[in-house]
Write a protein that holds these residues in place. Structure first.
Motif, PDB file in Angstrom:
ATOM      1  N   TYR A  58       0.851  -1.189   0.000  1.00  0.00           N
ATOM      2  CA  TYR A  58       0.000   0.000   0.000  1.00  0.00           C
ATOM      3  C   TYR A  58       0.888   1.241   0.000  1.00  0.00           C
ATOM      4  CZ  TYR A  58      -4.034  -2.936   1.217  1.00  0.00           C
ATOM      5  OH  TYR A  58      -5.044  -3.879   1.208  1.00  0.00           O
ATOM      6  N   SER A  86      -7.467   1.473  -3.288  1.00  0.00           N
ATOM      7  CA  SER A  86      -8.065   1.134  -2.008  1.00  0.00           C
ATOM      8  C   SER A  86      -8.806   2.358  -1.492  1.00  0.00           C
ATOM      9  CB  SER A  86      -6.977   0.705  -1.035  1.00  0.00           C
ATOM     10  OG  SER A  86      -7.525   0.319   0.209  1.00  0.00           O
ATOM     11  N   LEU A  89      -7.590   7.830   2.227  1.00  0.00           N
ATOM     12  CA  LEU A  89      -7.508   8.325   3.597  1.00  0.00           C
ATOM     13  C   LEU A  89      -8.702   9.236   3.894  1.00  0.00           C
ATOM     14  CD1 LEU A  89      -3.735   9.357   3.629  1.00  0.00           C
ATOM     15  CD2 LEU A  89      -4.739   7.427   4.875  1.00  0.00           C
ATOM     16  N   LYS A 104      -3.560  -5.574   9.958  1.00  0.00           N
ATOM     17  CA  LYS A 104      -4.088  -4.217   9.877  1.00  0.00           C
ATOM     18  C   LYS A 104      -2.978  -3.261   9.443  1.00  0.00           C
ATOM     19  CE  LYS A 104      -7.388  -5.041  13.628  1.00  0.00           C
ATOM     20  NZ  LYS A 104      -7.803  -4.646  15.006  1.00  0.00           N
ATOM     21  N   TYR A 124      -6.525   0.785   9.021  1.00  0.00           N
ATOM     22  CA  TYR A 124      -7.258   0.301   7.848  1.00  0.00           C
ATOM     23  C   TYR A 124      -7.557  -1.181   8.012  1.00  0.00           C
ATOM     24  CZ  TYR A 124      -8.125  -1.206   3.032  1.00  0.00           C
ATOM     25  OH  TYR A 124      -8.664  -1.761   1.900  1.00  0.00           O
ATOM     26  N   GLN A 125      -8.818  -1.518   7.797  1.00  0.00           N
ATOM     27  CA  GLN A 125      -9.274  -2.915   7.855  1.00  0.00           C
ATOM     28  C   GLN A 125      -9.522  -3.398   6.431  1.00  0.00           C
ATOM     29  OE1 GLN A 125      -9.603  -4.615  10.652  1.00  0.00           O
ATOM     30  NE2 GLN A 125     -10.068  -3.213  12.341  1.00  0.00           N
ATOM     31  N   ASP A 129     -12.543  -2.541   3.859  1.00  0.00           N
ATOM     32  CA  ASP A 129     -11.982  -1.453   3.041  1.00  0.00           C
ATOM     33  C   ASP A 129     -12.348  -0.101   3.648  1.00  0.00           C
ATOM     34  OD1 ASP A 129     -10.569  -0.325   0.874  1.00  0.00           O
ATOM     35  OD2 ASP A 129     -12.395  -0.135  -0.325  1.00  0.00           O
ATOM     36  N   GLU A 130     -12.105   0.019   4.963  1.00  0.00           N
ATOM     37  CA  GLU A 130     -12.457   1.247   5.673  1.00  0.00           C
ATOM     38  C   GLU A 130     -11.332   1.676   6.609  1.00  0.00           C
ATOM     39  OE1 GLU A 130     -17.335   0.821   6.000  1.00  0.00           O
ATOM     40  OE2 GLU A 130     -16.061   0.274   7.704  1.00  0.00           O
ATOM     41  N   TRP A 131     -11.208   3.001   6.777  1.00  0.00           N
ATOM     42  CA  TRP A 131     -10.303   3.594   7.741  1.00  0.00           C
ATOM     43  C   TRP A 131     -11.086   4.043   8.968  1.00  0.00           C
ATOM     44  CZ3 TRP A 131      -5.084   3.730   7.019  1.00  0.00           C
ATOM     45  CH2 TRP A 131      -4.594   3.530   5.714  1.00  0.00           C
TER      46      TRP A 131
END
Length: 320
Positions: A58, A86, A89, A104, A124-125, A129-131
């Motif tokens: 990433y 992805s 932020l 993670k 980030y998970q 696909d979320e912060w």
């Protein structure tokens, strides 16, 4: 405000564009077979950060070619030699630091578009696909370095505002217990790199303020002792560097008053010695270096000092 920050940088680009960046420390081993090319990153950027997660790399945030901070997160799959997007932020950040642990991805600090420093710790998970936010870092800062050591995230150095005095801060986040301040680095600095190996944190290079203030500092923090040790300095003084560990610690790139560095220098903690390794094909600063499966992926960054961007994805193959 971003444009004002980079007026000097753009002038610097014009001044050094014709200078050969490869005039710096020669490598003792310059075997081109030690480097291979991956597919270029879709969005050329500098002052990025990066980490691996689930076999992919990433590359996070940074500046685009217009000098605007971005929230972009692009993911490289080395097996397929392909990039994908992805979740971005929550807001644009440059000069942040990233590390991964236990499935993670963590991003800490960095600067916002107005030059102020962030204290946010983002996680980030990949499954969703979320912060999301975790406890904020005690000292807001950008141009810092961060690495996990034995399950704890160490965030070292940086500055509290873009261009301000460097910090010696050493703050550690335990996913089970939150943040704690630890012994400060002996050498306050920004634009440094860090890596972990053998249960210790290594902080290398960086600078005080201008490109003329680059440092060769190499210091190690031992969590078991709660103290720092000054080690053999780097062979070259460099800031704007990136580092990764793969059997030893490798420090890549950087910028100075006369140009960018192609340097690839290896530190072996077992004997306390530095060696010069095959140079980067493309000299850069503000890049990401991520070790994965016995390879080190060196991605993005500026090919000349100041505001410059690239999508270069060059892969170093350390000796077995």
């Amino acid at each position: 405000m971003v444009a004002r920050w980079h007026t000097a940088a753009i002038v610097a680009i014009a001044a050094v564009a014709a200078i050969a960046a490869f005039a710096f420390l020669p490598a003792t081993n310059n075997d081109p077979a030690a480097w291979i090319a991956g597919k270029d990153m879709p969005t050329p950027r500098t002052e990025v950060t990066g980490a691996f997660l689930d076999g992919k790399i990433y590359v996070i945030g940074g500046f685009d070619g217009a000098g605007e901070a971005v929230a972009t997160v692009e993911v490289y799959d080395p097996q397929a030699d392909k990039w994908s997007n992805s979740a971005s932020l929550p807001e644009p950040l440059h000069h942040a630091a990233a590390a991964s642990y236990n499935g993670k991805l963590y991003v800490v600090g960095g600067y916002y578009s107005d030059g102020s420093a962030s204290d946010r710790l983002l996680v980030y998970q990949p499954g969703s696909d979320e912060w999301s936010d975790l406890d904020p870092m005690p000292t807001a800062r950008g141009a810092l370095a961060a690495s996990f050591v034995d399950g704890a995230l160490y965030a070292v150095g940086g500055t509290s505002f873009f261009g301000s005095a460097p910090l010696a801060a050493n703050e550690v986040y335990d996913p089970e217990g939150g943040w704690e301040k630890k012994a400060p680095m002996p050498t306050p600095r920004q634009h440094l790199a860090s890596a972990s190996l053998g249960g210790k944190l290594y902080a290398m290079g960086g600078r005080i303020d201008s490109l003329a203030s680059n440092l060769d500092a190499n210091e190690a923090y031992d969590p078991a002792l709660g103290s720092w040790a000054k080690l053999e300095p780097m062979p070259s003084k460099r800031g704007g560097v990136a580092a990764a560990s793969s059997g030893a610690i490798f420090v890549f790139g950087g910028e100075g008053p006369a140009g960018t560095f192609p340097n690839n220098e290896k530190y072996d903690p077992s004997n306390g010695r530095w060696t010069s390794e095959p140079k980067m094909p493309t000299a850069r600063h503000g890049l990401a270096a991520v070790a994965l499966d016995n390879k080190i992926y060196v991605i993005g960054g500026g090919p000349v000092p100041g505001l410059a961007v690239s999508g270069s994805n060059e892969v170093f193959l350390p000796d077995e």
